[in-house]
Design a protein around this motif. Sequence first.
Motif, PDB file in Angstrom:
ATOM      1  N   LYS A 227      -7.242  -6.387 -72.080  1.00 47.23           N
ATOM      2  CA  LYS A 227      -6.621  -7.134 -70.980  1.00 47.23           C
ATOM      3  C   LYS A 227      -7.086  -8.579 -70.982  1.00 47.23           C
ATOM      4  N   ASP A 228      -8.401  -8.797 -71.103  1.00 44.85           N
ATOM      5  CA  ASP A 228      -8.938 -10.160 -71.100  1.00 44.85           C
ATOM      6  C   ASP A 228      -8.378 -10.966 -72.265  1.00 44.85           C
TER       7      ASP A 228
ATOM      8  N   MET B 271      -5.482 -10.525 -73.869  1.00 43.64           N
ATOM      9  CA  MET B 271      -4.067 -10.825 -73.672  1.00 43.64           C
ATOM     10  C   MET B 271      -3.883 -11.949 -72.662  1.00 43.64           C
ATOM     11  N   LEU B 272      -4.652 -11.899 -71.578  1.00 42.91           N
ATOM     12  CA  LEU B 272      -4.550 -12.956 -70.566  1.00 42.91           C
ATOM     13  C   LEU B 272      -5.000 -14.296 -71.138  1.00 42.91           C
TER      14      LEU B 272
ATOM     15  N   SER C 264      -4.719 -15.262 -74.106  1.00 45.22           N
ATOM     16  CA  SER C 264      -3.715 -15.766 -75.052  1.00 45.22           C
ATOM     17  C   SER C 264      -2.485 -16.316 -74.345  1.00 45.22           C
TER      18      SER C 264
ATOM     19  N   ALA D 248      -0.523 -14.454 -72.107  1.00 44.81           N
ATOM     20  CA  ALA D 248       0.480 -13.433 -71.796  1.00 44.81           C
ATOM     21  C   ALA D 248       0.745 -13.368 -70.287  1.00 44.81           C
ATOM     22  N   ASP D 249       1.975 -13.015 -69.938  1.00 43.92           N
ATOM     23  CA  ASP D 249       2.375 -12.849 -68.542  1.00 43.92           C
ATOM     24  C   ASP D 249       1.507 -11.759 -67.909  1.00 43.92           C
ATOM     25  N   PRO D 250       0.803 -12.060 -66.803  1.00 49.17           N
ATOM     26  CA  PRO D 250      -0.077 -11.059 -66.174  1.00 49.17           C
ATOM     27  C   PRO D 250       0.640  -9.762 -65.827  1.00 49.17           C
TER      28      PRO D 250
ATOM     29  N   VAL E  55       0.944  -7.776 -68.954  1.00 54.17           N
ATOM     30  CA  VAL E  55      -0.379  -7.291 -69.342  1.00 54.17           C
ATOM     31  C   VAL E  55      -0.685  -5.999 -68.589  1.00 54.17           C
ATOM     32  N   GLU E  56      -0.376  -5.965 -67.289  1.00 57.28           N
ATOM     33  CA  GLU E  56      -0.596  -4.758 -66.503  1.00 57.28           C
ATOM     34  C   GLU E  56       0.291  -3.618 -66.996  1.00 57.28           C
TER      35      GLU E  56
ATOM     36  N   ALA F  64       1.296  -3.205 -70.071  1.00 50.92           N
ATOM     37  CA  ALA F  64       0.684  -2.739 -71.312  1.00 50.92           C
ATOM     38  C   ALA F  64      -0.524  -1.856 -71.032  1.00 50.92           C
ATOM     39  N   MET F  65      -1.367  -2.275 -70.084  1.00 51.26           N
ATOM     40  CA  MET F  65      -2.556  -1.489 -69.768  1.00 51.26           C
ATOM     41  C   MET F  65      -2.176  -0.109 -69.223  1.00 51.26           C
TER      42      MET F  65
END
Length: 279
Positions: free
Chosen positions: A221-222, A224-225, A227, A229-231, A234-235, A237-238
């Motif tokens: 998560k950290d 991706m953020l 880089s 990425a749209d938050p 990211v959620e 994906a998680m």
Amino acid sequence: MILVTGATGTIGSEVLRLLTAKGEPVRAMTRDPSKLSAYGVAGDFADPASLDRALDGADTVLALTAFGRALADHDLALVEAAGRAGTKKIVKISAFGTGETADEKDVRSWHHHGEQAVRESGMAWTILRPAGFASNALMWAHAVRAGEPIPNMTGRGGQGVVDPRDVARVAVEALTASAHEGRTYELTGPEVISVPEQAEQLGRVLGRRVETVEVPLEAAKDGMLASGADPFFVEVAMTGFAFVAAGGASRLSGDVAAVLGRPPLSFADWVRDHRAAFE
């Protein structure tokens, strides 16, 4: 006439190839029809007039809407336009597990309203719910070529990885035959397979060891953020990683075999046919 939406994507392009090989009359909707000069027509899910033009004269439509927050709106717009055009049949590409949750950060909720609209449209319909695509392994190609380990965010959790060519073949059957109307099919490969097992099969085909490295979800998560990425995504994906890791996607279906009359292609089959991408 069969209208194929999403015609330049992984599934849409293969459906288009198979339909033309069968001699079916086809039209391919894309934002840039120059990519498909022989069959292409300009269309945008957010532009009702363009949908009306694309659907004019189409008896059947493949509803293949792009991943994103507007997916449900695009599904509804296409179904409404198909109704205006007098389209007789709609085949929707949905997602494995659709309807099992209402969480907007879980992709299993994203296709729910589109599925409902298709079923209530008054048209003949078929819904296809594929599992994770074997072709998603292409995101590892750079690491594999460089001899680096594949990042693994799902531990030993597996899923019934499906070859997108099988999804396309099932879609073609649904588009061209009446036997599949009113059916919802879950499309998986022949085995539940984890990321480490996929790496092992990649290695066997390539003739060398392919390693994986466990990446904790917080670290993923950290990264991706960081880089950019749209938050929200990211959620999403998680949520997906956690679902697979917990075994939520570890079930198989016999629907590919039932429709095609042969066993589904395996991940190893897909790797053998795409090994050049990893070499």
